[in-house]
Write a protein that holds these residues in place. Structure first.
Motif, short mmCIF file in Angstrom:
data_model
loop_
_atom_site.label_atom_id
_atom_site.label_comp_id
_atom_site.label_asym_id
_atom_site.label_seq_id
_atom_site.Cartn_x
_atom_site.Cartn_y
_atom_site.Cartn_z
N GLY A 134 0.85 -1.19 0.00
CA GLY A 134 0.00 0.00 0.00
C GLY A 134 0.88 1.23 0.00
N GLY A 135 0.32 2.36 0.41
CA GLY A 135 1.11 3.57 0.43
C GLY A 135 0.31 4.79 0.84
N LYS A 136 0.97 5.94 0.70
CA LYS A 136 0.41 7.22 1.15
C LYS A 136 -0.72 7.70 0.25
CE LYS A 136 4.57 9.00 1.24
NZ LYS A 136 5.70 9.87 1.31
N ARG A 137 -1.73 8.25 0.90
CA ARG A 137 -2.87 8.83 0.19
C ARG A 137 -2.47 10.19 -0.38
NH1 ARG A 137 -8.67 9.78 2.99
NH2 ARG A 137 -7.67 11.59 3.88
N GLU A 138 -2.83 10.40 -1.63
CA GLU A 138 -2.59 11.68 -2.31
C GLU A 138 -3.76 12.62 -2.02
OE1 GLU A 138 0.15 12.37 -3.97
OE2 GLU A 138 1.01 10.36 -3.94
N PRO A 139 -3.54 13.95 -2.10
CA PRO A 139 -4.64 14.90 -1.90
C PRO A 139 -5.82 14.61 -2.85
CG PRO A 139 -2.53 16.05 -2.00
CD PRO A 139 -2.26 14.61 -2.38
N GLY A 140 -7.03 14.65 -2.31
CA GLY A 140 -8.23 14.45 -3.10
C GLY A 140 -8.56 13.00 -3.41
N GLU A 141 -7.77 12.09 -2.91
CA GLU A 141 -7.94 10.66 -3.19
C GLU A 141 -8.61 9.99 -1.99
OE1 GLU A 141 -4.67 7.89 -5.33
OE2 GLU A 141 -4.09 8.54 -3.35
N SER A 142 -9.55 9.09 -2.23
CA SER A 142 -10.11 8.31 -1.13
C SER A 142 -9.09 7.25 -0.74
CB SER A 142 -11.43 7.65 -1.53
OG SER A 142 -11.18 6.57 -2.42
N LEU A 143 -9.26 6.67 0.43
CA LEU A 143 -8.35 5.61 0.85
C LEU A 143 -8.44 4.40 -0.09
CD1 LEU A 143 -8.90 6.02 4.65
CD2 LEU A 143 -6.68 6.22 3.50
N GLU A 144 -9.65 4.10 -0.56
CA GLU A 144 -9.82 2.97 -1.47
C GLU A 144 -9.14 3.25 -2.81
OE1 GLU A 144 -13.04 2.85 1.57
OE2 GLU A 144 -12.22 4.42 0.32
N GLU A 145 -9.27 4.48 -3.31
CA GLU A 145 -8.58 4.86 -4.55
C GLU A 145 -7.06 4.79 -4.38
OE1 GLU A 145 -11.83 8.09 -6.30
OE2 GLU A 145 -10.27 8.76 -4.92
N VAL A 148 2.92 -3.47 -7.23
CA VAL A 148 2.97 -4.90 -7.55
C VAL A 148 2.18 -5.29 -8.80
CG1 VAL A 148 3.54 -5.67 -5.21
CG2 VAL A 148 1.15 -5.40 -5.84
N GLY A 149 1.58 -4.33 -9.50
CA GLY A 149 0.94 -4.60 -10.78
C GLY A 149 -0.32 -5.44 -10.72
N ILE A 150 -1.13 -5.24 -9.68
CA ILE A 150 -2.38 -6.01 -9.58
C ILE A 150 -3.58 -5.10 -9.45
CG2 ILE A 150 -1.30 -8.08 -8.58
CD1 ILE A 150 -2.35 -7.11 -5.81
N GLU A 151 -4.73 -5.64 -9.83
CA GLU A 151 -6.03 -5.02 -9.58
C GLU A 151 -6.69 -5.84 -8.48
OE1 GLU A 151 -7.14 -2.22 -10.94
OE2 GLU A 151 -5.41 -2.06 -12.29
N ILE A 152 -7.45 -5.15 -7.62
CA ILE A 152 -8.04 -5.82 -6.46
C ILE A 152 -9.56 -5.75 -6.47
CG2 ILE A 152 -6.03 -5.55 -4.96
CD1 ILE A 152 -7.54 -3.08 -3.72
N THR A 153 -10.16 -6.62 -5.66
CA THR A 153 -11.60 -6.58 -5.43
C THR A 153 -11.91 -5.39 -4.53
OG1 THR A 153 -11.35 -8.04 -3.52
CG2 THR A 153 -11.85 -9.09 -5.65
N GLU A 154 -13.18 -5.16 -4.28
CA GLU A 154 -13.59 -4.04 -3.43
C GLU A 154 -12.93 -4.14 -2.05
OE1 GLU A 154 -15.26 -0.49 -2.72
OE2 GLU A 154 -15.40 -1.56 -4.62
N PRO A 155 -12.16 -3.12 -1.63
CA PRO A 155 -11.51 -3.16 -0.32
C PRO A 155 -12.53 -3.06 0.81
CG PRO A 155 -10.54 -1.45 -1.73
CD PRO A 155 -11.79 -1.93 -2.39
N VAL A 156 -12.37 -3.90 1.83
CA VAL A 156 -13.24 -3.91 3.00
C VAL A 156 -12.42 -3.46 4.21
CG1 VAL A 156 -14.67 -5.35 4.51
CG2 VAL A 156 -14.61 -5.79 2.03
N PRO A 157 -12.83 -2.36 4.88
CA PRO A 157 -12.06 -1.88 6.04
C PRO A 157 -11.90 -2.98 7.09
CG PRO A 157 -13.73 -0.28 5.42
CD PRO A 157 -14.01 -1.52 4.61
N PHE A 158 -10.70 -3.07 7.65
CA PHE A 158 -10.40 -4.08 8.66
C PHE A 158 -9.96 -3.44 9.98
CE2 PHE A 158 -7.43 -6.97 10.83
CZ PHE A 158 -8.30 -8.03 11.09
N GLN A 159 -8.94 -2.57 9.93
CA GLN A 159 -8.43 -1.98 11.16
C GLN A 159 -7.69 -0.68 10.84
OE1 GLN A 159 -5.50 -4.37 13.30
NE2 GLN A 159 -6.19 -3.55 15.24
N PHE A 217 -6.01 -0.42 7.18
CA PHE A 217 -5.86 -1.74 6.59
C PHE A 217 -7.19 -2.21 6.02
CE2 PHE A 217 -2.33 -1.53 9.57
CZ PHE A 217 -1.29 -2.01 8.80
N PHE A 218 -7.13 -2.75 4.81
CA PHE A 218 -8.31 -3.25 4.10
C PHE A 218 -8.10 -4.69 3.69
CE2 PHE A 218 -8.32 1.30 3.39
CZ PHE A 218 -9.66 1.66 3.44
N ARG A 219 -9.13 -5.50 3.83
CA ARG A 219 -9.12 -6.86 3.27
C ARG A 219 -9.53 -6.75 1.81
NH1 ARG A 219 -8.74 -11.28 6.44
NH2 ARG A 219 -8.99 -11.02 8.67
#
Length: 135
Positions: free
Chosen positions: A39-50, A60-71, A86-88
């Motif tokens: 993961g990494g740092k959030r850019e201005p105007g970006e949601s955590l999921e984005e 790592v060059g992957i696309e993910i399913t919908e992130p689900v908040p974990f902790q 952290f998102f599952r």
């Protein structure tokens, strides 16, 4: 003196065959050489999921399913405070490869305590191990 806002970070908990994906931080960055959940740092105007989707594409060059908040973990280092979200999620497309990191590994939960991780990740590891023990 005013306190700086914490650095907002989104990180992925990706499990495949009972193991978590970890990446190794490049040596020339904060906490370089340590392993982490990608993961990494959030850019201005970006949601955590984005942020999470962008970082996983870049690192790592992957696309993910919908992130689900974990902790959420807030940790103060001497030089800055971070707030880790952290998102599952799962891999939807692609195979992890080295792009923006120095290493990849899949680690079973019971071995996470043996991996050199940033101090901010330790409460998460404890939670993951507790979850596994409760099953």
């Amino acid at each position: 003196m005013t306190l700086a806002e914490p650095v907002q970070v989104a990180a992925a908990l990706i499990v495949h065959e009972g193991r978590y994906l970890l990446t190794r931080r490049k040596t020339d960055v904060h906490l370089g050489g340590l392993w982490e959940f990608p993961g990494g740092k959030r850019e201005p105007g970006e949601s955590l999921e984005e942020c999470l989707r962008r970082e996983l594409r870049e690192e790592v060059g992957i696309e993910i399913t919908e992130p689900v908040p974990f902790q959420i973990i807030r940790h103060a280092y001497p030089e800055k405070t971070v707030e880790l979200h952290f998102f599952r999620c799962s891999i939807k497309d692609g195979h992890p490869r080295l792009m923006g990191c120095d290493g990849l590994q899949w680690v079973p939960p019971e071995e996470l305590t043996q991996v050199p991780l940033p101090p901010a990740d330790r409460p998460l590891v404890d939670a993951l191990i507790s979850l596994r023990a409760a099953k």
